[in-house]
Write an enzyme that holds these catalytic residues in place. Structure first.
Site, PDB file in Angstrom:
ATOM      1  N   ASP A  34      29.542 -16.004  93.678  1.00 49.14           N
ATOM      2  CA  ASP A  34      29.352 -15.043  94.780  1.00 49.14           C
ATOM      3  C   ASP A  34      29.452 -13.589  94.353  1.00 49.14           C
ATOM      4  OD1 ASP A  34      32.241 -15.203  94.328  1.00 49.14           O
ATOM      5  OD2 ASP A  34      32.363 -13.923  96.094  1.00 49.14           O
ATOM      6  N   ASP A  36      32.068 -21.035  90.442  1.00 43.19           N
ATOM      7  CA  ASP A  36      33.079 -19.992  90.586  1.00 43.19           C
ATOM      8  C   ASP A  36      34.131 -20.453  91.603  1.00 43.19           C
ATOM      9  OD1 ASP A  36      34.230 -17.313  90.792  1.00 43.19           O
ATOM     10  OD2 ASP A  36      33.084 -17.141  92.663  1.00 43.19           O
ATOM     11  N   ASP A  59      36.896 -18.096  93.654  1.00 43.05           N
ATOM     12  CA  ASP A  59      37.088 -17.224  94.826  1.00 43.05           C
ATOM     13  C   ASP A  59      35.749 -16.813  95.442  1.00 43.05           C
ATOM     14  OD1 ASP A  59      40.128 -16.372  94.895  1.00 43.05           O
ATOM     15  OD2 ASP A  59      39.514 -16.433  92.794  1.00 43.05           O
TER      16      ASP A  59
HETATM   17 MG   LIG Z   1      33.882 -15.276  93.170  1.00 43.34          MG
END
Ligand SMILES: [Mg+2]
Length: 240
Positions: free
Chosen positions: A195, A17, A19
């Site tokens: 995240d 991923d 961000d």
């Molecule tokens: Mg993310």
């Protein structure tokens, strides 16, 4: 429960991923900064593991490319609606473009009336960011629900201080499966790092395929491992 990140075999494919995983989250999405060591790590992993490294993100493709330049990796952008494979060919699933446009039009007045809210228009999705106005979370949720109710086929994906509106049936797990059907990912054991709630689809797919799943920071998850960004970078450094 935290346990050390595992050793990996040479036959690994990396899905990561953007961000909150490769970069720290910023007040505005355009303000994130990519540390030089992140580019070095991605380049190193790509070289060592046969180019089997893909970024899997909600961001538009050109935005990711801009942040990661001069690297040009395989990317699943907009949660997989737009996917560039390792050979450089782009696959676009443009179902829902009209519905996304209509939903964005429903959200625009709310954003106009509330400074700090950001409407991020993408090719096949739209994101309502409220990081700078956290007190408006409920108002934004209601608006997102109103925006999808009359736009068939769209769904809401809650993320960190953001509601993503995009066509149902497209998610990061579907994107990972598509990569794994192609060279150089095919036949490799997938590792997925993310995240946010939007990464959980991919965690579930990779768990099912016998891969390794790593959740960055807090929050409920089906991932097998958990660490912070620093811990992830240390682990990645040990692999290259
Ligand atoms: Mg993310």
């Amino acid at each position: 429960m935290t346990r050390p990140l595992p050793p990996v075999s040479p036959n690994i494919a990396f899905f990561v991923d953007f961000d909150g995983t490769l970069v720290d989250i910023a007040p505005r999405p355009d303000q994130v900064e990519v540390e030089p060591r992140v580019l070095d790590l991605l380049a190193g992993l790509s070289e060592k593991f046969g180019q089997a490294v893909a970024v899997v993100t909600g961001r538009p493709l050109d935005v990711v490319d801009g942040f990661l330049a001069p690297l040009k990796l395989a990317v699943a952008a907009e949660h997989g609606s737009i996917r560039r494979d390792a050979s450089g060919q782009t696959h676009a699933d443009s179902r829902g473009v009209d519905a996304v446009e209509a939903a964005a039009a429903v959200l625009q007045p709310l954003v106009d009336a509330n400074p700090g809210l950001i409407l991020e228009r993408k090719q096949v999705s739209v994101a309502l960011h409220f990081r700078q106005r956290p007190e408006l979370a409920e108002v934004c949720k209601d608006a997102a629900e109103e925006a999808v109710v009359n736009n068939d086929g769209l769904c809401i994906l809650p993320g960190k201080m953001v509601f993503e509106l995009r066509p149902a049936g497209i998610d990061k797990g579907v994107a990972v499966r598509a990569f794994l059907d192609e060279a150089p990912f095919r036949g490799r054991v997938p590792v997925y790092m993310g995240d946010d709630a939007t990464d959980e689809h991919a965690f579930a797919v990779v768990n099912k395929l016998g891969g390794i799943t790593i959740k960055i920071d807090g929050g409920d998850t089906v991932a097998q491992y958990r660490t912070d960004r620093e811990g992830l970078f240390v682990w990645m450094s040990g692999l290259v």
